[in-house]
Scaffold this motif. Structure first.
Motif, PDB file in Angstrom:
ATOM      1  N   THR A 156       0.835  -1.204   0.000  1.00 56.50           N
ATOM      2  CA  THR A 156       0.000   0.000   0.000  1.00 56.50           C
ATOM      3  C   THR A 156       0.869   1.253   0.000  1.00 56.50           C
ATOM      4  O   THR A 156       0.669   2.165  -0.808  1.00 56.50           O
ATOM      5  CB  THR A 156      -0.918  -0.012   1.242  1.00 56.50           C
ATOM      6  N   LEU A 157       1.852   1.293   0.906  1.00 58.41           N
ATOM      7  CA  LEU A 157       2.700   2.489   1.003  1.00 58.41           C
ATOM      8  C   LEU A 157       3.515   2.687  -0.271  1.00 58.41           C
ATOM      9  O   LEU A 157       3.719   3.818  -0.717  1.00 58.41           O
ATOM     10  CB  LEU A 157       3.623   2.403   2.220  1.00 58.41           C
ATOM     11  N   ALA A 158       3.984   1.593  -0.866  1.00 58.31           N
ATOM     12  CA  ALA A 158       4.754   1.721  -2.112  1.00 58.31           C
ATOM     13  C   ALA A 158       3.866   2.328  -3.205  1.00 58.31           C
ATOM     14  O   ALA A 158       4.313   3.180  -3.978  1.00 58.31           O
ATOM     15  CB  ALA A 158       5.288   0.357  -2.549  1.00 58.31           C
ATOM     16  N   MET A 159       2.608   1.941  -3.248  1.00 61.23           N
ATOM     17  CA  MET A 159       1.698   2.517  -4.256  1.00 61.23           C
ATOM     18  C   MET A 159       1.410   3.987  -3.949  1.00 61.23           C
ATOM     19  O   MET A 159       1.347   4.811  -4.859  1.00 61.23           O
ATOM     20  CB  MET A 159       0.408   1.700  -4.350  1.00 61.23           C
ATOM     21  N   VAL A 160       1.251   4.313  -2.665  1.00 62.51           N
ATOM     22  CA  VAL A 160       1.042   5.716  -2.269  1.00 62.51           C
ATOM     23  C   VAL A 160       2.217   6.563  -2.776  1.00 62.51           C
ATOM     24  O   VAL A 160       2.035   7.639  -3.350  1.00 62.51           O
ATOM     25  CB  VAL A 160       0.942   5.840  -0.725  1.00 62.51           C
ATOM     26  N   GLU A 161       3.444   6.024  -2.595  1.00 54.62           N
ATOM     27  CA  GLU A 161       4.647   6.791  -2.948  1.00 54.62           C
ATOM     28  C   GLU A 161       4.923   6.820  -4.443  1.00 54.62           C
ATOM     29  O   GLU A 161       5.825   7.517  -4.896  1.00 54.62           O
ATOM     30  CB  GLU A 161       5.852   6.224  -2.169  1.00 54.62           C
ATOM     31  N   ALA A 216       0.847   3.704  -9.813  1.00 60.49           N
ATOM     32  CA  ALA A 216       1.114   2.257  -9.747  1.00 60.49           C
ATOM     33  C   ALA A 216      -0.200   1.492  -9.706  1.00 60.49           C
ATOM     34  O   ALA A 216      -0.363   0.456 -10.362  1.00 60.49           O
ATOM     35  CB  ALA A 216       1.956   1.926  -8.504  1.00 60.49           C
ATOM     36  N   ASP A 217      -1.161   2.019  -8.951  1.00 62.97           N
ATOM     37  CA  ASP A 217      -2.461   1.343  -8.863  1.00 62.97           C
ATOM     38  C   ASP A 217      -3.172   1.361 -10.214  1.00 62.97           C
ATOM     39  O   ASP A 217      -3.790   0.376 -10.607  1.00 62.97           O
ATOM     40  CB  ASP A 217      -3.341   2.003  -7.790  1.00 62.97           C
ATOM     41  N   LYS A 218      -3.084   2.475 -10.923  1.00 59.97           N
ATOM     42  CA  LYS A 218      -3.755   2.543 -12.241  1.00 59.97           C
ATOM     43  C   LYS A 218      -3.204   1.465 -13.165  1.00 59.97           C
ATOM     44  O   LYS A 218      -3.963   0.749 -13.828  1.00 59.97           O
ATOM     45  CB  LYS A 218      -3.544   3.926 -12.874  1.00 59.97           C
ATOM     46  N   LYS A 219      -1.870   1.339 -13.219  1.00 58.14           N
ATOM     47  CA  LYS A 219      -1.262   0.327 -14.098  1.00 58.14           C
ATOM     48  C   LYS A 219      -1.605  -1.089 -13.628  1.00 58.14           C
ATOM     49  O   LYS A 219      -1.937  -1.959 -14.421  1.00 58.14           O
ATOM     50  CB  LYS A 219       0.269   0.484 -14.105  1.00 58.14           C
ATOM     51  N   ALA A 256      -7.562  -4.626  -1.300  1.00 51.34           N
ATOM     52  CA  ALA A 256      -7.405  -3.806  -0.088  1.00 51.34           C
ATOM     53  C   ALA A 256      -6.300  -2.770  -0.274  1.00 51.34           C
ATOM     54  O   ALA A 256      -6.475  -1.593   0.078  1.00 51.34           O
ATOM     55  CB  ALA A 256      -7.113  -4.700   1.117  1.00 51.34           C
ATOM     56  N   SER A 257      -5.170  -3.172  -0.838  1.00 52.92           N
ATOM     57  CA  SER A 257      -4.068  -2.211  -1.010  1.00 52.92           C
ATOM     58  C   SER A 257      -4.426  -1.173  -2.063  1.00 52.92           C
ATOM     59  O   SER A 257      -4.059  -0.001  -1.939  1.00 52.92           O
ATOM     60  CB  SER A 257      -2.766  -2.931  -1.365  1.00 52.92           C
ATOM     61  N   SER A 258      -5.168  -1.577  -3.081  1.00 52.27           N
ATOM     62  CA  SER A 258      -5.581  -0.651  -4.142  1.00 52.27           C
ATOM     63  C   SER A 258      -6.471   0.452  -3.570  1.00 52.27           C
ATOM     64  O   SER A 258      -6.233   1.651  -3.780  1.00 52.27           O
ATOM     65  CB  SER A 258      -6.321  -1.447  -5.223  1.00 52.27           C
ATOM     66  N   ILE A 259      -7.483   0.069  -2.823  1.00 51.37           N
ATOM     67  CA  ILE A 259      -8.410   1.058  -2.258  1.00 51.37           C
ATOM     68  C   ILE A 259      -7.694   1.940  -1.231  1.00 51.37           C
ATOM     69  O   ILE A 259      -7.782   3.163  -1.269  1.00 51.37           O
ATOM     70  CB  ILE A 259      -9.624   0.362  -1.612  1.00 51.37           C
ATOM     71  N   MET A 260      -6.956   1.295  -0.314  1.00 49.34           N
ATOM     72  CA  MET A 260      -6.326   2.066   0.764  1.00 49.34           C
ATOM     73  C   MET A 260      -5.243   3.008   0.239  1.00 49.34           C
ATOM     74  O   MET A 260      -5.057   4.098   0.775  1.00 49.34           O
ATOM     75  CB  MET A 260      -5.769   1.120   1.828  1.00 49.34           C
ATOM     76  N   SER A 261      -4.527   2.608  -0.810  1.00 48.19           N
ATOM     77  CA  SER A 261      -3.466   3.491  -1.330  1.00 48.19           C
ATOM     78  C   SER A 261      -4.076   4.812  -1.806  1.00 48.19           C
ATOM     79  O   SER A 261      -3.508   5.887  -1.569  1.00 48.19           O
ATOM     80  CB  SER A 261      -2.685   2.812  -2.456  1.00 48.19           C
ATOM     81  N   LYS A 262      -5.251   4.744  -2.441  1.00 48.95           N
ATOM     82  CA  LYS A 262      -5.877   5.972  -2.943  1.00 48.95           C
ATOM     83  C   LYS A 262      -6.356   6.863  -1.799  1.00 48.95           C
ATOM     84  O   LYS A 262      -6.228   8.087  -1.847  1.00 48.95           O
ATOM     85  CB  LYS A 262      -7.030   5.615  -3.890  1.00 48.95           C
TER      86      LYS A 262
END
Ligand code: URA
Ligand code: CA
Length: 434
Positions: A59-64, A160-163, A181-187
């Motif tokens: 999740t954090l990697a996608m946020v960043e 990252a989530d979009k791709k 879960a990581s997709s939703i939470m990252s956004k």
């Protein structure tokens, strides 16, 4: 680091390190790892799952991977609400003014609808002049002054989530708890919330059809949020039938206004009180849920929630007169009733099918580029558990075309009857705080 080693490790059920997860997300976002290798890793994750630590790291990697919204200029605890998507789900339009009237700042980033589910921005755009293209300064200023603003999704939020989402869509890996879960939470995290209240839907109209799956997803998201330092809780709510009566953009705006005046459908009102109480407590404005609920009832009764709605509409370029005169919202040219073919009790109103019927009228998007008709939709008159007499209207269809045979057929097929009395489904299945 080599991607093939990460694939083999996950394939064999081992845990990836923080560095390995960071490497794969960063390099994939930059275009340095091919889709076929990431597809293989996603499939390995699908079968092998991820530990809590891996999920938080992903999740954090996608946020960043992209922009992060800085809400630090906004005073108070910023609480965001997220719904996993439903039919006729008007809660955001109600909750924003409701919670803001209790003093909790609502700085919301919203999206558009796709398929049988609606999006908050589409609904708001049913109000003449309303726009969500605010600068960060305008957004911050409005939240500080009014406690409520809604902005469109930033272009570079979690690339990252979009791709990954596009790749999951074509590789059979959407339906994986750690990936969803990581997709939703990252956004949500990238959008800057201090605290997150999740509304995880369950039932035919939802992404998670069974309560067990909804519970697993809710727990996974709550765990991620709390592991990365954002207070997170979830409720599991019913989406086997549409929420409230109205499905369609203008129709739902009117329903939200009615609800903020204390005259809304019982289920929508109750869901807003449950979610809103959590938000007011998490936002530090009430000591417990009972006190929060009393505050929410008070701002409905004394009209302050409606006043916030007017200010919010005006602040974002819309005509606040729609609040007192909802007939100013776009109106469909034709209305048609849907008479019951038999007497009995409503046993089922399949939410996804009714959502599809509203989409066929033009209320929703069949594809990302479809243009929607803000005026059209369906207003139910009966919900599961209600008694119906033959010939009584089950719903009104609001349409800009006289050709509604397919919509009528769907409604007749998926509003089901029983001769025996039926009971309404449980609206709130569970509340998960850890
Ligand atoms: N919604 C999201 O944002 N991501 C998923 O993976 C599934 C639903
Ligand atoms: Ca509704």
């Amino acid at each position: 680091m080599r991607m093939v080693d990460l694939i083999e490790k996950k394939r064999d059920g081992e845990e990836l390190t923080t560095e390995e997860i960071g490497f794969f997300i960063e390099q994939y976002t930059n275009g340095n790892i091919p889709d076929y290798q990431v597809s293989a890793l996603l499939m390995a994750i699908y079968f092998q799952d991820m530990t809590d630590r891996e999920r938080a790291d992903l999740t954090l990697a996608m946020v960043e991977s992209g922009d992060q919204i800085d809400l630090s200029e906004i005073e108070g605890i910023k609480v965001d609400k997220h719904s996993t998507g439903g039919v006729g789900d008007t809660t955001t339009l109600v909750l924003g003014p409701l919670v803001a009237a209790c003093g909790v700042p609502v700085a919301k980033m919203s999206g558009r609808g796709l398929g049988h589910t609606g999006g908050t921005i589409d609904k708001l755009e049913a109000i003449e002049g309303f726009h969500v293209e605010l600068t960060t300064e305008q957004f911050t200023k409005q939240v500080n002054e009014l406690k409520l603003a809604v902005i469109g999704q930033s272009g570079n939020l979690t690339p990252a989530d979009k791709k990954l989402y596009a790749l999951r869509d074509v590789t059979g890996t959407v339906n994986s708890i750690p990936l969803i879960a990581s997709s939703i939470m990252s956004k949500k995290i990238a959008a800057g919330a201090d605290a997150i209240v999740l509304d995880v839907k369950t039932g035919e109209g939802a992404f998670m059809k069974s309560v067990e799956d909804a519970r697993s997803l809710a727990r996974a998201m709550v765990q991620i949020g709390n592991n990365v330092g954002r207070q997170t809780m979830a409720i599991i709510s019913d989406m086997s039938q549409p929420l409230g009566f109205a499905i369609g953009n203008s129709l739902e705006v009117k329903e939200a206004i009615d609800t903020l005046r204390g005259k809304g459908p019982a289920d929508l009102t109750e869901l807003c009180l449950v979610l809103g109480s959590q938000m007011v407590v998490v936002g530090g404005k009430a000591k417990d849920l009972d006190e929060a609920r009393a505050m929410l009832r008070e701002v409905i009764e004394n009209g302050s929630a409606i006043e916030i709605l007017k200010g919010f509409i005006e602040g974002q370029g819309g005509n606040p007169a729609v609040v007192d005169s909802p007939e100013l919202l776009p109106q469909a040219q034709f209305t048609f009733e849907v008479p019951a073919k038999e007497s009995g009790y409503v046993s089922c109103i399949e939410a996804d099918e009714v959502g599809t019927a509203a989409m066929l009228l033009g209320a929703g998007r069949a594809t990302k580029d479809s243009v929607i008709d803000l005026a059209v939709g369906i207003v139910l008159h009966k919900k599961v558990g209600d008694a119906v007499k033959e010939g009584e209207s089950l719903a009104t269809i609001h349409s800009n075309s006289e050709n509604i045979e397919n919509v009528l057929a769907i409604l007749h097929k998926y509003i089901e009857f029983s001769k025996e009395p039926t009971t309404a489904p449980n609206l709130i299945e569970e509340i998960i705080t850890q």
